[in-house]
Design an enzyme around this catalytic site. Structure first.
Site, PDB file in Angstrom:
ATOM      1  N   ASP A 105     -73.129 106.936  10.163  1.00 54.97           N
ATOM      2  CA  ASP A 105     -73.122 107.035  11.800  1.00 54.97           C
ATOM      3  C   ASP A 105     -71.790 106.596  12.327  1.00 54.97           C
ATOM      4  O   ASP A 105     -70.789 106.596  11.467  1.00 54.97           O
ATOM      5  CB  ASP A 105     -74.271 106.513  12.497  1.00 54.97           C
ATOM      6  CG  ASP A 105     -74.859 107.341  13.448  1.00 54.97           C
ATOM      7  OD1 ASP A 105     -74.325 107.107  14.389  1.00 54.97           O
ATOM      8  OD2 ASP A 105     -75.785 107.819  13.537  1.00 54.97           O
ATOM      9  N   HIS A 146     -73.974 105.161  19.218  1.00 52.80           N
ATOM     10  CA  HIS A 146     -74.977 105.911  18.471  1.00 52.80           C
ATOM     11  C   HIS A 146     -75.544 105.155  17.265  1.00 52.80           C
ATOM     12  O   HIS A 146     -76.900 105.167  16.932  1.00 52.80           O
ATOM     13  CB  HIS A 146     -74.275 107.241  18.106  1.00 52.80           C
ATOM     14  CG  HIS A 146     -75.152 108.245  17.705  1.00 52.80           C
ATOM     15  ND1 HIS A 146     -75.482 108.303  16.091  1.00 52.80           N
ATOM     16  CD2 HIS A 146     -75.992 109.234  18.284  1.00 52.80           C
ATOM     17  CE1 HIS A 146     -76.329 109.700  16.305  1.00 52.80           C
ATOM     18  NE2 HIS A 146     -76.688 110.057  17.356  1.00 52.80           N
ATOM     19  N   SER A 196     -86.725 103.050  47.414  1.00 52.27           N
ATOM     20  CA  SER A 196     -86.145 103.272  46.035  1.00 52.27           C
ATOM     21  C   SER A 196     -86.922 104.393  45.116  1.00 52.27           C
ATOM     22  O   SER A 196     -87.879 104.761  45.451  1.00 52.27           O
ATOM     23  CB  SER A 196     -86.319 101.970  44.993  1.00 52.27           C
ATOM     24  OG  SER A 196     -85.647 100.986  45.626  1.00 52.27           O
TER      25      SER A 196
END
Length: 606
Positions: free
Chosen positions: A142, A175, A348
């Site tokens: 990765d 990632h 909110s």
């Protein structure tokens, strides 16, 4: 210029980046090569093929002695001639692979809980299985690994890696660190999340090895990078390889995505006892993803917390297993966490930042900008405005750019399906903060909040965890469950582990195997299945029985091939008491052969 060396006995695989020891890159600064146009993998029949490559001004960047191949930049005009060279088996384009997460980090949980059990842990029954003591190394190919996250092990006896020309313990895209957390995040430390197979827990049989193929931008790597990395995994002793990456093509054009060298490499690794697992891709169609669609690799689809098939997850005949891949919470590198707030007229609203969005604050009145396909004009009085845009038709980045063009200071994109919107504007060149909200909240804002004061804030967080979507997130669930059950059964093989995962998976939804494969992996059930297989005894000396029910060839199946001796059949008395050949006789009826020949008094059966 380095030479290929002997065909056998050298361990090295094709890849994009330089690596140490036998995995070396050939780049001769003195070579006066023609400017390269494309990168290819060249499969060679004999070492003499390299002379032809050099004569064609090739720039070799990766060597693969075990597969008799190199990766090289070649002038396009040289490819046709080289492909006819009798010393060259074939030349193919060095294809690209990309990470298969759909969005960059975000995390906004309000108050920070002590330690969260991600929903996927229970879905795959990982909370019901304790690590065994059988050493099983999971190799993650990765974007790297971040030692700084508080919830990831920094013990080199538990996690290590192979350096290419980019260090394995650096991850600037996040990632790979997210994948690593799903597999191995620490348990019981009161922080962050819990992995499927937490390092240092139980019998502590599971460990990690990291090979980094994606650079700082995290965008893509070559097929040769990937197969080189896979062999580095093997050299490090890994039994499971986790690949949250791939490239995809429509079924009719699948040949464009298949690399002969890559396919040959993964087949060889499988035959050597390694279980490779890869993402099915996020195109939301029937495209085939590679390496996931090779028969020697497990293809993993994504589901959500309800067990529903993720809309982005590809559906095809090669999908083998399913695992959680929607809103998966895991670790990210230090400083990558983001906090987001959206307030409208002081109230909110829950929101998530778009991956790749600039941090900052945008304040203005809320403006309805439709689907964002045209420039949003905003209020007629010229007041600063925040764009409210519906998802669909064009990219998120294009929607935000249309907002910018009209003078918008920030953009809100609301979903067109149920659930949170976690998208990305990465690479789109946007300059204003952008966020995603649910379909329900978006429609409510259209009804009663247009023209109200609105503020979007995206800031750095000190909480380094994030929710990601993608088959990238499903893949490490399968890889870690495979390692978890294997750590408990030393006699298991990659074949028996794969079969146990298949036979115990739970089918979901409408039972469509193109979506789910065999279904959702189940660690506890798979372990019980694996433990029920008779212990493999590769040899018996001396052989105790030719039909003793022992899996002598260790293929996970007890069959006729497991007998390593042949029992002689008992003799058959076909003559039923008659005289054999050579016996004395007086008439033919006394002989088994019915023939009695010779002089009187000296006849014998013939």
């Amino acid at each position: 210029m380095l030479t290929l060396g002997k065909w056998m006995g050298i361990v090295s695989i094709v890849a994009m980046f330089a690596v140490s020891c036998s995995h070396q890159v050939d780049v001769d600064s003195q070579t006066k090569a023609v400017a390269p146009v494309k990168r290819y993998i060249v499969s060679m029949k004999t070492p003499a093929a390299e002379n032809a490559l050099m004569a064609a001004n090739a720039q070799i960047v990766r060597r693969l002695p075990e597969l008799h191949a190199v990766a090289a930049y070649l002038p396009e005009q040289a490819v046709l001639a080289l492909s006819k060279n009798p010393n060259i088996e074939y030349i193919e384009e060095d294809l690209k692979v990309v990470p298969l997460a759909l969005n960059l980090p975000y995390a906004d949980l309000g108050t920070r809980p002590g330690e969260i059990l991600p929903y996927g842990i229970q879905m795959v029954q990982a909370d019901q299985v304790t690590q065994g003591s059988n050493p099983i190394k999971v190799c993650i190919i990765d974007s790297g690994y971040n030692f700084g996250n508080e919830d990831l092990s920094n013990d080199l006896s538990q996690v290590n890696g192979s350096d290419t020309n980019i260090p394995w313990d650096v991850d600037n895209s996040g990632h790979g660190t997210h994948v690593a957390g799903t597999i191995s995040a620490l348990a019981g430390n009161g922080k962050g999340v819990v992995g499927v197979a937490p390092l240092g827990s139980g019998g502590a049989g599971v460990s990690l090895h990291i090979v980094r193929v994606f650079g700082d931008d995290g965008n893509w790597a070559y097929s040769s990078d990937l197969i080189d990395a896979a062999y580095l995994c093997r050299d490090a002793g890994a039994k499971v390889i986790s690949m949250s990456l791939g490239r995809s093509c429509p079924p009719k054009l699948a040949k464009r995505c298949i690399s002969k060298t890559e396919e040959k490499g993964f087949k060889a690794l499988y035959e050597q006892g390694i279980l490779s697992i890869a993402a099915a891709s996020n195109d939301g169609n029937s495209d085939l993803s590679y390496p996931a669609s090779y028969t020697s690799v497990i293809s993993v689809a994504a589901i959500d917390k309800n067990g529903d098939h993720a809309g982005f997850s590809n559906t095809n005949e090669y999908v083998e297993l399913s695992a959680p891949g929607v809103e998966v919470l895991s670790t990210i590198p230090i400083g990558h966490g983001l906090d987001t707030t959206l307030t409208i007229d002081g109230a909110s609203v829950d929101a998530l930042p778009m991956g790749g969005s600039p941090i900052g604050v945008g304040t203005g009145v809320l403006a309805d900008c439709g689907d964002g396909q045209s420039t949003c004009e905003g209020p007629a009085n010229g007041d600063p405005f925040v764009c409210l845009i519906q998802r669909g038709t064009i990219t998120f980045a294009d929607k935000v750019l249309a907002c910018e063009e009209g003078g918008g200071v920030a953009a809100i994109i609301y979903n067109n399906v149920d659930g949170n919107l976690a998208g990305t504007v990465e690479g789109g060149g946007t300059l204003i903060p952008s966020i995603g909200i649910t379909k329900a909240d978006g429609l409510a804002l259209i009804d009663d909040s247009i023209g109200l004061d609105t503020t979007i804030t995206i800031v750095k967080s000190d909480w380094d965890y994030a929710f990601f979507n993608g088959t990238s997130m499903a893949t490490p669930h399968v890889a870690s469950v495979a390692a978890l059950i294997w750590s408990n059964v030393p006699s298991a093989t990659n074949v028996t582990v794969r079969e146990a995962l298949q036979t115990t998976a739970v089918m979901l939804g409408d039972g469509d195997m193109l979506k789910f494969g065999h279904g959702l992996i189940q660690a506890k059930d798979a372990l019980e299945e694996l433990q029920s297989i008779p212990t493999c005894t590769p040899t018996e000396n001396p052989e105790t029985s030719c039909s003793d029910g022992i899996d002598n060839d260790c293929d996970g199946t007890i069959d006729s091939a497991d007998s390593d001796c042949v029992e002689e059949p008992p003799p058959v008395d076909e003559c039923d008491g008659l005289l054999p050949v050579g016996a004395s006789c007086t008439t033919g009826t006394e002989c088994c052969s019915d023939k009695c020949v010779g002089k009187p008094g000296a006849k014998t059966c013939k």
